[in-house]
Design a protein around this motif. Structure first.
Motif, mmCIF file in Angstrom:
data_model
loop_
_atom_site.group_PDB
_atom_site.id
_atom_site.type_symbol
_atom_site.label_atom_id
_atom_site.label_comp_id
_atom_site.label_asym_id
_atom_site.label_seq_id
_atom_site.Cartn_x
_atom_site.Cartn_y
_atom_site.Cartn_z
ATOM 1 N N THR A 105 71.693 -8.883 4.860
ATOM 2 C CA THR A 105 70.626 -8.005 4.374
ATOM 3 C C THR A 105 69.782 -8.649 3.281
ATOM 4 O O THR A 105 68.827 -8.037 2.816
ATOM 5 C CB THR A 105 71.223 -6.695 3.836
ATOM 6 N N ALA A 106 70.104 -9.862 2.865
ATOM 7 C CA ALA A 106 69.305 -10.550 1.852
ATOM 8 C C ALA A 106 67.971 -10.974 2.456
ATOM 9 O O ALA A 106 67.836 -11.131 3.679
ATOM 10 C CB ALA A 106 70.054 -11.772 1.330
ATOM 11 N N HIS A 107 66.974 -11.161 1.609
ATOM 12 C CA HIS A 107 65.663 -11.621 2.074
ATOM 13 C C HIS A 107 65.822 -12.983 2.731
ATOM 14 O O HIS A 107 66.582 -13.840 2.264
ATOM 15 C CB HIS A 107 64.691 -11.706 0.899
ATOM 16 N N SER A 108 65.098 -13.189 3.828
ATOM 17 C CA SER A 108 65.250 -14.425 4.592
ATOM 18 C C SER A 108 64.996 -15.671 3.749
ATOM 19 O O SER A 108 65.685 -16.684 3.894
ATOM 20 C CB SER A 108 64.319 -14.417 5.805
ATOM 21 N N LYS A 109 64.048 -15.604 2.832
ATOM 22 C CA LYS A 109 63.755 -16.761 1.986
ATOM 23 C C LYS A 109 64.946 -17.100 1.108
ATOM 24 O O LYS A 109 65.296 -18.271 0.939
ATOM 25 C CB LYS A 109 62.522 -16.483 1.119
ATOM 26 N N ALA A 110 65.608 -16.081 0.563
ATOM 27 C CA ALA A 110 66.780 -16.310 -0.283
ATOM 28 C C ALA A 110 67.928 -16.910 0.521
ATOM 29 O O ALA A 110 68.665 -17.773 0.023
ATOM 30 C CB ALA A 110 67.219 -14.995 -0.936
ATOM 31 N N VAL A 111 68.081 -16.471 1.760
ATOM 32 C CA VAL A 111 69.143 -16.997 2.614
ATOM 33 C C VAL A 111 68.922 -18.473 2.897
ATOM 34 O O VAL A 111 69.838 -19.301 2.772
ATOM 35 C CB VAL A 111 69.212 -16.209 3.937
ATOM 36 N N ILE A 112 67.695 -18.829 3.272
ATOM 37 C CA ILE A 112 67.389 -20.215 3.617
ATOM 38 C C ILE A 112 67.509 -21.118 2.387
ATOM 39 O O ILE A 112 67.998 -22.253 2.475
ATOM 40 C CB ILE A 112 65.984 -20.309 4.242
ATOM 41 N N GLU A 113 67.093 -20.625 1.242
ATOM 42 C CA GLU A 113 67.232 -21.419 0.014
ATOM 43 C C GLU A 113 68.700 -21.623 -0.333
ATOM 44 O O GLU A 113 69.105 -22.715 -0.749
ATOM 45 C CB GLU A 113 66.497 -20.727 -1.138
ATOM 46 N N PHE A 114 69.510 -20.603 -0.170
ATOM 47 C CA PHE A 114 70.947 -20.703 -0.449
ATOM 48 C C PHE A 114 71.597 -21.771 0.423
ATOM 49 O O PHE A 114 72.448 -22.539 -0.030
ATOM 50 C CB PHE A 114 71.597 -19.343 -0.218
ATOM 51 N N LEU A 115 71.176 -21.826 1.685
ATOM 52 C CA LEU A 115 71.769 -22.763 2.629
ATOM 53 C C LEU A 115 71.095 -24.131 2.615
ATOM 54 O O LEU A 115 71.622 -25.081 3.195
ATOM 55 C CB LEU A 115 71.713 -22.178 4.044
ATOM 56 N N GLY A 116 69.925 -24.216 1.981
ATOM 57 C CA GLY A 116 69.194 -25.481 1.955
ATOM 58 C C GLY A 116 68.787 -25.926 3.344
ATOM 59 O O GLY A 116 68.893 -27.110 3.692
ATOM 60 N N ALA A 117 68.303 -24.985 4.152
ATOM 61 C CA ALA A 117 68.028 -25.274 5.561
ATOM 62 C C ALA A 117 66.555 -25.083 5.906
ATOM 63 O O ALA A 117 65.809 -24.387 5.221
ATOM 64 C CB ALA A 117 68.876 -24.371 6.446
ATOM 65 N N LEU A 118 66.156 -25.712 6.994
ATOM 66 C CA LEU A 118 64.834 -25.555 7.571
ATOM 67 C C LEU A 118 64.973 -24.865 8.920
ATOM 68 O O LEU A 118 66.035 -24.889 9.540
ATOM 69 C CB LEU A 118 64.163 -26.926 7.762
ATOM 70 N N GLY A 119 63.903 -24.256 9.380
ATOM 71 C CA GLY A 119 63.933 -23.639 10.705
ATOM 72 C C GLY A 119 63.620 -22.168 10.620
ATOM 73 O O GLY A 119 62.530 -21.781 10.184
ATOM 74 N N GLU A 120 64.574 -21.315 11.048
ATOM 75 C CA GLU A 120 64.380 -19.872 10.988
ATOM 76 C C GLU A 120 64.140 -19.454 9.536
ATOM 77 O O GLU A 120 64.971 -19.675 8.672
ATOM 78 C CB GLU A 120 65.610 -19.146 11.534
ATOM 79 N N ASP A 121 62.964 -18.875 9.276
ATOM 80 C CA ASP A 121 62.669 -18.523 7.881
ATOM 81 C C ASP A 121 62.042 -17.148 7.725
ATOM 82 O O ASP A 121 61.557 -16.800 6.662
ATOM 83 C CB ASP A 121 61.754 -19.586 7.261
ATOM 84 N N ASP A 122 62.079 -16.356 8.773
ATOM 85 C CA ASP A 122 61.499 -15.019 8.693
ATOM 86 C C ASP A 122 62.270 -14.094 9.634
ATOM 87 O O ASP A 122 61.907 -13.928 10.794
ATOM 88 C CB ASP A 122 60.018 -15.052 9.060
ATOM 89 N N PHE A 123 63.333 -13.512 9.128
ATOM 90 C CA PHE A 123 64.142 -12.629 9.958
ATOM 91 C C PHE A 123 64.429 -11.347 9.187
ATOM 92 O O PHE A 123 64.461 -11.337 7.951
ATOM 93 C CB PHE A 123 65.444 -13.314 10.396
#
Length: 259
Positions: A8-26
């Protein structure tokens, strides 16, 4: 076992936490069920600019692991979890444990305490979340399955381990949590063999999660709002060993599915 979870976290926060590229708007998802698409993260061959570390790639996979040798998914059990104690040797997961370890982001997971049937007490659902909030990364395995017509689908399973003392009164299994400082080692399938990461697939520390009793709204996958995480009062249950959910359970036909 982990049969439902949430992100349920904002997608941007999730991707930053994981340090990943790709899916960034879910979207926020409060009731993720087997066969649905989930976010997974793995190392890619590319390198981050100015770094010797490989990039991490986020993408969607079906929650329900399919080994490459499966002919027809309809004739194969739904593998949503992989037992960490046996994954390196088990035929279904052996190759993925060596070559395709992933991270699966979550805000927490749901588990059910299932009293003995003769007690007449209904199963009680719990929302299990980090005490400090935020996102956690479950250890996962992935495999790309190819059908006879040449089409492909990425599939994944969440790794589980023995429940720690905080969860054991609810269930005897829990997801494996990978800490941020261990992301790189877990995802490094080139130099880190399964025996090198055995220390990462142990139960998380006792005070990491808190378990809140919730209503049976979570039982129905069509209930997808935040109300399913609202705590409820429950009667005290007698202490006793948690019962393991039967394996090979068929998915709810009302679920969104990648098949």
């Amino acid at each position: 076992m982990c049969g439902r979870f949430a992100l349920t976290a904002h997608s941007k926060a999730v991707i930053e936490f994981l340090g990943a590229l790709g899916e960034d708007d879910f979207p926020e998802r409060y009731n993720i069920a087997p066969t649905q698409p989930i976010i997974v993260v793995m190392s890619s061959e590319r390198r981050e600019p100015g770094s010797n570390l490989p990039e991490r790639r986020a993408f969607l996979a079906r929650w329900g692991f399919l080994p490459g040798w499966v002919k027809d998914p309809k004739d194969f059990p739904l593998l949503i979890n992989a037992r960490s104690e046996t994954a390196a040797e088990k035929a279904s997961f052996r190759a993925a444990m060596r070559h395709r370890r992933v991270l699966i982001p979550a805000s927490g997971f749901y588990e059910w305490r299932r009293p003995p049937k003769e007690s007449g007490v209904k199963p009680q659902a719990y929302w299990v979340r980090p005490k400090k909030g935020g996102v956690v990364a479950f250890a996962g395995l992935m495999e790309t399955w190819s059908s006879a017509d040449g089409s492909e689908i990425d599939t994944a399973a969440i790794m589980t381990t023995k429940a720690n003392a905080a969860i054991r009164h609810i269930h005897d299994r829990m997801p494996v949590v990978i800490q941020p400082e261990d992301f790189e080692r877990w995802l490094d399938c080139k130099t880190q063999e399964p025996r090198h990461v055995e220390d990462l697939i142990l139960p998380v520390q006792e005070d990491f999660f808190e378990a809140l009793p919730v209503s049976d709204l979570v039982n129905k996958v069509s209930n997808m709002g935040p109300e399913i995480q609202k705590p409820v009062a429950v009667a005290e249950l007698q202490d006793g060993p948690a019962q393991e959910v039967s394996k090979g359970k068929k998915p709810d036909p009302s679920q969104m599915s990648l098949f």
